[in-house]
Design a protein around this motif. Structure first.
Motif: not given
Length: 251
Positions: A39-41, A60-62, A82-83, A97, A100, A103-104
């Motif tokens: 979830g590193c942004g 990161d998922g984005s 995704d985690g 982490s 983040a 959000w998972m």
């Protein structure tokens, strides 16, 4: 493994009150270690870890966040993931982490299990996330405003566990919890000049999906009115953040 055990209760890990210390200091990455930033942004903390000499991978998922990270830090590896369903070929010394894990929320146990599988035995999991009560005033204002407008309460996208609940999950998934802290961190909403309304737009935008466009502004205006007594100061708006910070070791 030995390096970790020998330091488990010394000042760099056991006693330090980590609230004020940056999370990267708690991780204490060493030159040559392999670290995964989950979830590193946009990669700001990933870069700090790399600066200390570790070999780091940011996930990161984005895809938008990852594109920005790759542009800002071309020497570091970043991938979209995704985690809930990531896996690694070679295990890592540590998983890190920040802000983040909450959000998972689909299945937190699977996220922790995936972290465990990506670590060497004795590898460490160091993280900070929202804890129980995080943004309670903000979300209460939202839920009341939705109700007053005759709307169904929105499904909120986060998972904010109690310390006991998350420690139990970590232990069930094969971790030894070395340190766990739970604390209030009131935080200025500097990125949200429009107050709680901007916070909803930024962090809970899914709650606005499908609403008639003409009701969004009055709805968010009401969120601001409801949240203001608790969260508006002369200096500006504050978010009522509650953080859960932990360090655990894979058995």
């Amino acid at each position: 493994m030995e390096r970790w055990d020998s330091r488990a209760y010394d000042s760099s890990f056991g006693y330090v009150s980590t609230q004020g210390a940056p999370l990267v200091d708690l991780l204490d990455p060493q030159p040559g270690e392999r670290v995964l930033d989950l979830g590193c942004g946009t990669g700001v903390l990933t870069a700090q870890i790399a600066f200390r000499g570790a070999e780091v991978l940011g996930i990161d998922g984005s895809s938008g966040m990852i594109e920005k990270a790759l542009a800002q830090y071309p020497g570091i590896k970043f991938i979209v993931g995704d985690g809930h369903d990531f896996s690694v070929v070679e295990p890592y010394d540590a998983v890190f982490s920040n802000a983040a894990l909450h959000w998972m929320s689909r299945d937190p146990a699977i996220v922790i299990a995936n972290v465990r599988e990506s670590l060497k035995p004795g590898g460490r999991f160091v993280a900070e996330m929202g804890g129980a009560g995080n943004c309670a005033e903000l979300t209460a204002a939202m839920l009341t405003a939705w109700r007053e407008h005759g709307l169904r309460e929105p499904d909120l996208p986060w998972y904010f566990p109690t310390p006991a609940e998350y420690a139990r999950r970590l232990e069930q998934e094969g971790f030894v919890v070395r340190l766990l802290e739970y604390f209030d961190r009131p935080t200025p909403l500097e990125e949200c000049p429009g107050g709680a309304a901007d916070w909803v737009r930024m962090f809970a935008s899914s709650a606005l999906d499908g609403l008639p466009p003409e009701i969004v502004e009055p709805l968010l205006g009401r969120v601001n009115e409801l949240a203001a007594p608790a969260l508006r100061r002369e200096t500006g708006w504050m978010a009522d953040y509650v953080r859960l910070r932990f360090a655990a070791v894979r058995r």
